[in-house]
Design a protein around this motif. Structure first.
Motif, short mmCIF file in Angstrom:
data_model
loop_
_atom_site.label_atom_id
_atom_site.label_comp_id
_atom_site.label_asym_id
_atom_site.label_seq_id
_atom_site.Cartn_x
_atom_site.Cartn_y
_atom_site.Cartn_z
N GLU A 25 48.53 50.39 88.27
CA GLU A 25 49.70 50.84 89.04
C GLU A 25 50.57 49.66 89.45
N ALA A 26 49.92 48.55 89.83
CA ALA A 26 50.65 47.37 90.31
C ALA A 26 51.21 46.50 89.20
N THR A 27 50.75 46.71 87.97
CA THR A 27 51.18 45.86 86.85
C THR A 27 52.54 46.33 86.36
N ARG A 28 53.56 45.77 86.93
CA ARG A 28 54.95 46.12 86.62
C ARG A 28 55.73 44.86 86.31
N ALA A 29 56.82 45.01 85.58
CA ALA A 29 57.65 43.86 85.24
C ALA A 29 58.02 43.09 86.50
N GLY A 30 57.79 41.77 86.48
CA GLY A 30 58.15 40.91 87.60
C GLY A 30 57.05 40.71 88.61
N ALA A 31 55.98 41.51 88.56
CA ALA A 31 54.87 41.33 89.50
C ALA A 31 54.18 40.00 89.25
N ARG B 238 38.72 53.21 90.09
CA ARG B 238 39.86 53.34 90.99
C ARG B 238 40.53 51.99 91.22
N VAL B 239 39.73 50.92 91.29
CA VAL B 239 40.33 49.58 91.39
C VAL B 239 41.14 49.27 90.14
N CYS B 240 40.61 49.63 88.98
CA CYS B 240 41.35 49.41 87.74
C CYS B 240 42.65 50.20 87.75
N GLY B 241 42.59 51.43 88.25
CA GLY B 241 43.80 52.23 88.36
C GLY B 241 44.82 51.59 89.28
#
Length: 372
Positions: A257-263, A250-253
Motif C-alpha cells: 500500500e505504501a509503495t508509491r511513486a516518490g515514497a 498484513r504487514v506485506c499488504g
C-alpha cells in the motif's frame, strides 16, 4: 539494440551531469542491464565481471577486455551491439590492477565515472543503480517469464518434499530445477522446524525436517533477479502459526500500500513498523530487513530508517516481512499507473487475501500435507 541505446543515453546524461568523459561499467549486474540480459560472468563469487563496458559522454561505446575474454564477448555477449573492442594482455592486468580504468579514460578522452573502485575514477555505483529504473518493456516481459518459472519451480519443489528430507537435499533439488530452466540461484535457504524461528537467514544444513519447512530463493536469469519464499507443514498448521503468517501478510499488504511513486525507503520502513505494532507484533522489524527494490541484484536497496532511496516506477519490489517462525515473500512489479503485478505466483498455492488500494491481493500462505 534499442534497449541498449536507451540505457546508453541514460549513462550519457549521467556523465554530463557529473562532468566526466564517460561511464565505465565493470560489475556483472550493470553489464547485464546495459546489454539486455547478456553476461560477463565467469567467477560468480565476484561482482566484477570479465570485461568492462564504457559509454562516453558523446555516445561512443567501448568494451575493454583481456585477450582471454575478447573472443567470447565479441562473438556472444556483445554480438550485434556495436561496441568497439579495446584489448589488452591478461598478464598486464594481473600486474597492474588500474590498467582497465586507464584504458577507459584514454578511450573517453578524460576522467571517467565508474561502478567500481579506482583512485583515478569517480565512484558512481549508487547513481548507476538508480539509472536501472524505470524498467523498459523488454525487461518487464523478461521479469514476467522469470517470475512465472521461479514460482512454478519453487512450488513444485515444496510440494514434492516429504518429512525426513534434509535442508541440504531440498535446497539441492530446488537449485537443480532452477538451473535446468536456465535460472541461476543466487540465494538458496531452507529451514526445518525450529530453525525457522531461530534464524532469519537459514543456510541449509543436514538437518531433516519433520513438521515445518521454509524454502526461500533469490534467482537470476538474463541479469534480472526475483525473490520468493514458501512455507509448508506436514500436518495442518496450528493456530499460532496461522496467526503469525496472517500477520506477516498484513504487514506485506501495508508495505505494498505504501509503495508509491516518490515514497522513500525510510517511509516504507516506518509503514512496516506501524503494521507490526497494529498486528500485535511490535519490534519484529528490528529482527530482519523487510526487503525493498529488486532488479539486477537480490535487492537494489533495502528500506531502513535512514534510507533516502525513492520509489521510481516501473520498478520491481520484493518485500519479505517476518514474524518469528514464519515469512511472506513475493516479487511484484509496480507499474507507472500504480498497478501491482505479482510475478512469482505459484498456481494453486494457498493464498492469504489482503486489501491493497481497493483491490484484493493474494499472498502465499501455508501449504499443509506436503509430499502427500
Amino acid at each position: 539494440m534499442n534497449e541498449t541505446a536507451e540505457k546508453s543515453d541514460r549513462l550519457q546524461r549521467l556523465a554530463a551531469a557529473e562532468s566526466v568523459s564517460g561511464i565505465l561499467l565493470t560489475l556483472q549486474p550493470n553489464f547485464a542491464w546495459l546489454t539486455g540480459g547478456r553476461t560477463n560472468r565467469i567467477d560468480g563469487s565476484r561482482e566484477a565481471g570479465a570485461g568492462a563496458l564504457l559509454i562516453t559522454v558523446d555516445g561512443r561505446r567501448f568494451a575493454i577486455a583481456s585477450r582471454i575474454e575478447r573472443p567470447r564477448l565479441t562473438q556472444e555477449a556483445l554480438d550485434g551491439l556495436e561496441f568497439e573492442i579495446v584489448e589488452y594482455p591478461w598478464t598486464e592486468e594481473r600486474a597492474d590492477p588500474g590498467l582497465v580504468y586507464r584504458l577507459a579514460a584514454k578511450a573517453a578522452g578524460g576522467r571517467i565515472g565508474t561502478d567500481g573502485v579506482s583512485a583515478d575514477a569517480l565512484p558512481l555505483d549508487g547513481r548507476i543503480t538508480r539509472l536501472r529504473t524505470p524498467l523498459l518493456a523488454p525487461e518487464i516481459e523478461r521479469y514476467r517469464e522469470l517470475g512465472r518459472d521461479v514460482g512454478r519451480i519453487l512450488g513444485e519443489t515444496a510440494r514434492a518434499t516429504t518429512p525426513g528430507a534434509t535442508e541440504e537435499a531440498i535446497a539441492g533439488s530446488l537449485g537443480a530445477a532452477l538451473m535446468r530452466a536456465g535460472i541461476r540461484p543466487v540465494v538458496l535457504l531452507s529451514a526445518a522446524d525450529d530453525r525457522i524461528s531461530r534464524f532469519r537467514h537459514p543456510v541449509p544444513t543436514p538437518l531433516p525436517w519433520r513438521h515445518r519447512l521454509l524454502l526461500a530463493t533469490c534467482a537470476e536469469r538474463h541479469g534480472l533477479v526475483v525473490a520468493a519464499s514458501r512455507l509448508v507443514t506436514a500436518a495442518a498448521p496450528d493456530a499460532d502459526l496461522i496467526r503469525r503468517t496472517e500477520a506477516a501478510a498484513r504487514v506485506c499488504g501495508a508495505l505494498l500500500e505504501a509503495t508509491r511513486a516518490g515514497a522513500t525507503g525510510a517511509a516504507l520502513f516506518e509503514a512496516a513498523a506501524d503494521a507490526y505494532s497494529t498486528c500485535g507484533y511490535p519490534g519484529e522489524e528490528q529482527l530482519h530487513h523487510q526487503g525493498g527494490a529488486i532488479g539486477y541484484r537480490a535487492r537494489d536497496w533495502v528500506a531502513h530508517p535512514r534510507s533516502d532511496e525513492i520509489v521510481t516506477p516501473a520498478q520491481a519490489f520484493a518485500w519479505n516481512p517476518t514474524v518469528t517462525g514464519t515469512k511472506i515473500e513475493e516479487t511484484v512489479l509496480l507499474h507507472t499507473d500504480g498497478r501491482y503485478e505479482t510475478v512469482t505466483t505459484t498456481e494453486g498455492w494457498p493464498a492469504i487475501r489482503v486489501r491493497v488500494r481497493d483491490c484484493t491481493v493474494g499472498l502465499p500462505g501455508i501449504l499443509s500435507g506436503a509430499g502427500r
